[in-house]
Design a protein around this motif. Structure first.
Motif, mmCIF file in Angstrom:
data_model
loop_
_atom_site.group_PDB
_atom_site.id
_atom_site.type_symbol
_atom_site.label_atom_id
_atom_site.label_comp_id
_atom_site.label_asym_id
_atom_site.label_seq_id
_atom_site.Cartn_x
_atom_site.Cartn_y
_atom_site.Cartn_z
ATOM 1 N N MET A 1 0.854 -1.193 0.000
ATOM 2 C CA MET A 1 0.000 0.000 0.000
ATOM 3 C C MET A 1 0.888 1.241 0.000
ATOM 4 S SD MET A 1 -3.143 0.729 2.612
ATOM 5 C CE MET A 1 -2.130 1.343 3.952
ATOM 6 N N LYS A 2 1.435 1.576 -1.179
ATOM 7 C CA LYS A 2 2.374 2.700 -1.272
ATOM 8 C C LYS A 2 1.650 4.040 -1.223
ATOM 9 C CE LYS A 2 5.816 0.052 -3.804
ATOM 10 N NZ LYS A 2 6.569 -0.136 -5.039
ATOM 11 N N ASP A 3 0.498 4.131 -1.899
ATOM 12 C CA ASP A 3 -0.244 5.391 -1.910
ATOM 13 C C ASP A 3 -1.056 5.533 -0.633
ATOM 14 O OD1 ASP A 3 0.676 5.945 -4.496
ATOM 15 O OD2 ASP A 3 -0.856 4.591 -5.314
ATOM 16 N N MET A 4 -1.447 6.761 -0.354
ATOM 17 C CA MET A 4 -2.308 7.012 0.806
ATOM 18 C C MET A 4 -3.689 6.412 0.532
ATOM 19 S SD MET A 4 -0.532 8.697 3.063
ATOM 20 C CE MET A 4 -1.557 9.729 4.107
ATOM 21 N N ALA A 5 -4.253 5.796 1.581
ATOM 22 C CA ALA A 5 -5.591 5.227 1.465
ATOM 23 C C ALA A 5 -6.495 5.908 2.482
ATOM 24 C CB ALA A 5 -5.540 3.724 1.712
ATOM 25 N N VAL A 6 -7.758 6.018 2.133
ATOM 26 C CA VAL A 6 -8.705 6.758 2.971
ATOM 27 C C VAL A 6 -9.738 5.797 3.568
ATOM 28 C CG1 VAL A 6 -10.412 8.612 3.038
ATOM 29 C CG2 VAL A 6 -8.413 8.800 1.536
ATOM 30 N N GLN A 47 -7.437 6.622 17.158
ATOM 31 C CA GLN A 47 -8.502 7.583 16.833
ATOM 32 C C GLN A 47 -8.952 7.477 15.372
ATOM 33 O OE1 GLN A 47 -6.747 11.361 18.083
ATOM 34 N NE2 GLN A 47 -7.522 11.056 20.164
ATOM 35 N N LEU A 48 -9.170 6.242 14.943
ATOM 36 C CA LEU A 48 -9.564 6.007 13.555
ATOM 37 C C LEU A 48 -10.999 6.476 13.314
ATOM 38 C CD1 LEU A 48 -8.094 2.412 12.978
ATOM 39 C CD2 LEU A 48 -7.005 4.624 12.556
ATOM 40 N N LYS A 49 -11.203 7.120 12.160
ATOM 41 C CA LYS A 49 -12.555 7.584 11.803
ATOM 42 C C LYS A 49 -12.659 7.755 10.292
ATOM 43 C CE LYS A 49 -11.369 12.430 12.845
ATOM 44 N NZ LYS A 49 -10.006 12.215 13.396
ATOM 45 N N LYS A 50 -13.864 7.863 9.851
ATOM 46 C CA LYS A 50 -14.125 8.031 8.418
ATOM 47 C C LYS A 50 -13.412 9.275 7.890
ATOM 48 C CE LYS A 50 -17.967 8.450 5.147
ATOM 49 N NZ LYS A 50 -19.431 8.544 4.979
ATOM 50 N N GLY A 51 -12.778 9.121 6.715
ATOM 51 C CA GLY A 51 -12.084 10.257 6.090
ATOM 52 C C GLY A 51 -10.607 10.322 6.447
ATOM 53 N N MET A 52 -10.148 9.522 7.431
ATOM 54 C CA MET A 52 -8.733 9.551 7.833
ATOM 55 C C MET A 52 -7.883 8.843 6.784
ATOM 56 S SD MET A 52 -6.921 8.016 11.262
ATOM 57 C CE MET A 52 -7.489 9.302 12.373
ATOM 58 N N GLU A 53 -6.709 9.451 6.497
ATOM 59 C CA GLU A 53 -5.773 8.839 5.559
ATOM 60 C C GLU A 53 -4.742 8.008 6.324
ATOM 61 O OE1 GLU A 53 -4.070 12.040 3.339
ATOM 62 O OE2 GLU A 53 -5.686 12.028 1.855
ATOM 63 N N ASP A 56 1.601 3.505 4.712
ATOM 64 C CA ASP A 56 2.066 2.131 4.979
ATOM 65 C C ASP A 56 2.459 1.933 6.434
ATOM 66 O OD1 ASP A 56 1.647 1.114 2.527
ATOM 67 O OD2 ASP A 56 3.692 1.354 1.804
ATOM 68 N N PHE A 57 3.206 2.872 6.982
ATOM 69 C CA PHE A 57 3.701 2.731 8.345
ATOM 70 C C PHE A 57 2.538 2.663 9.347
ATOM 71 C CE2 PHE A 57 4.926 4.631 12.422
ATOM 72 C CZ PHE A 57 5.949 3.761 12.778
ATOM 73 N N SER A 58 1.587 3.565 9.192
ATOM 74 C CA SER A 58 0.414 3.597 10.090
ATOM 75 C C SER A 58 -0.355 2.285 10.005
ATOM 76 C CB SER A 58 -0.511 4.757 9.730
ATOM 77 O OG SER A 58 0.164 5.977 9.864
ATOM 78 N N PHE A 59 -0.532 1.786 8.778
ATOM 79 C CA PHE A 59 -1.264 0.560 8.558
ATOM 80 C C PHE A 59 -0.587 -0.612 9.285
ATOM 81 C CE2 PHE A 59 -2.203 -3.292 6.117
ATOM 82 C CZ PHE A 59 -3.591 -3.240 6.047
ATOM 83 N N LEU A 60 0.748 -0.729 9.153
ATOM 84 C CA LEU A 60 1.496 -1.810 9.794
ATOM 85 C C LEU A 60 1.458 -1.700 11.319
ATOM 86 C CD1 LEU A 60 4.597 -1.967 7.415
ATOM 87 C CD2 LEU A 60 2.796 -3.684 7.640
ATOM 88 N N GLU A 61 1.563 -0.475 11.815
ATOM 89 C CA GLU A 61 1.551 -0.256 13.267
ATOM 90 C C GLU A 61 0.184 -0.617 13.853
ATOM 91 O OE1 GLU A 61 2.996 0.619 17.033
ATOM 92 O OE2 GLU A 61 4.039 0.231 15.148
ATOM 93 N N ILE A 62 -0.870 -0.256 13.156
ATOM 94 C CA ILE A 62 -2.230 -0.595 13.611
ATOM 95 C C ILE A 62 -2.397 -2.113 13.670
ATOM 96 C CG2 ILE A 62 -4.675 -0.579 12.919
ATOM 97 C CD1 ILE A 62 -4.088 2.297 11.774
ATOM 98 N N GLN A 63 -1.935 -2.800 12.621
ATOM 99 C CA GLN A 63 -2.038 -4.259 12.586
ATOM 100 C C GLN A 63 -1.239 -4.913 13.715
ATOM 101 O OE1 GLN A 63 -3.981 -6.330 10.344
ATOM 102 N NE2 GLN A 63 -4.878 -4.293 10.330
#
Length: 275
Positions: A1-6, A47-53, A56-63
């Motif tokens: 997931m290289k690009d920002m995802a919303v 603090q995840l919510k609709k509209g948040m971008e 990759d790093f954030s995604f891995l840390e959350i997981q």
């Protein structure tokens, strides 16, 4: 997931109200897709919510944090049944295929929250075993080693099972044993009892005290009854023999079973009279 995802949507799972499904748009023209599920604590932490971008790093840390939370919940449920040692929890999570870094984080958290404490566990374990089983200190010590308890904690905990209590338990075991094995010679009874107490984890010091204090001095008629019982079994084995050879075989067999020559001679006289 290289690009920002919303994040496009967050929904509560039907079967587990403490977990949420997160949907995202990865910007590849596919629109909204299911991305991952997450624990409520992790959802709040980031603090995840609709509209948040998310990158990759954030995604891995959350997981990673969600994996820790899932493993933590597994450990808490495992602990709910009874106290556990640190090694027991590590082994349990390993069997559940939890990664080592995640296990380390869970152990750190549980220790900080005083949910696991090997010293307290060892003390409670010794008390329980001493009060509810007939195990001796050596077997209890081996059990604690298998549970990964450090030698220092283990030795300190065994102080909860003092010598006088060990002797008391060993005497009770001995009394029951003597009653159940009344048809053996006293010598054989003692030998078998010593082996039994050794297997149960008692020291030679405790065994000596227990075997002698619990000894029920047999009256002559009780010993005679025992030699008759054993003698009849031996007689059936050698009944095909006669005279000197028969007598020698009987004497040899009963002597090895722990009876005195005087008792053996009395049995042979009785046997001869009844023939």
């Amino acid at each position: 997931m290289k690009d920002m995802a919303v994040i496009t949507k967050i929904t509560t799972q039907q079967k587990n109200q403490d977990r949420f499904n997160v949907f995202m748009d990865y910007g590849k023209g596919k629109g909204e897709e299911f991305a991952f599920s997450i624990d409520s604590d992790v959802l709040i932490k980031f603090q995840l919510k609709k509209g948040m971008e998310l990158d990759d790093f954030s995604f891995l840390e959350i997981q990673y944090q969600d994996d820790i939370r899932k493993a933590y919940n597994l450990a808490i449920n495992y602990l709910a049944r009874r106290m556990r040692s640190e090694k027991e929890i590590v082994d349990y999570l390993s069997k559940k295929e939890v990664d080592e870094p995640v296990i380390n984080e869970v152990i750190h958290r549980l220790t900080a929250q005083h949910y696991i404490n090997d010293q307290e566990y060892a003390v409670a374990f010794v008390r329980t075993q001493a009060n509810t089983t007939d195990k001796g200190p050596n077997v209890i010590k081996m059990d604690l080693k298998e549970k990964g308890i450090a030698e220092a904690f283990l030795l300190k905990a065994l102080e909860e099972f003092p010598l006088d209590q060990q002797v008391e338990k060993a005497i009770k075991i001995s009394m029951k044993f003597y009653q159940k094995n009344a048809k053996e010679s006293l010598k054989v009874q003692k030998q078998k009892l010593e082996q039994l107490l050794l297997r149960k984890g008692y020291s030679y010091e405790v065994i000596n005290i227990a075997v002698n204090e619990a000894e029920i001095p047999k009256k002559m008629d009780e010993e005679m009854e025992a030699v008759r019982f054993q003698g009849e079994k031996v007689h059936r084995k050698y009944s095909h023999l006669e005279g000197f050879e028969y007598q020698q075989k009987i004497k040899q067999a009963l002597y090895r079973k722990g009876f005195t020559m005087d008792l053996i001679e009395r049995f042979l006289v009785e046997k001869d009279e009844h023939e």
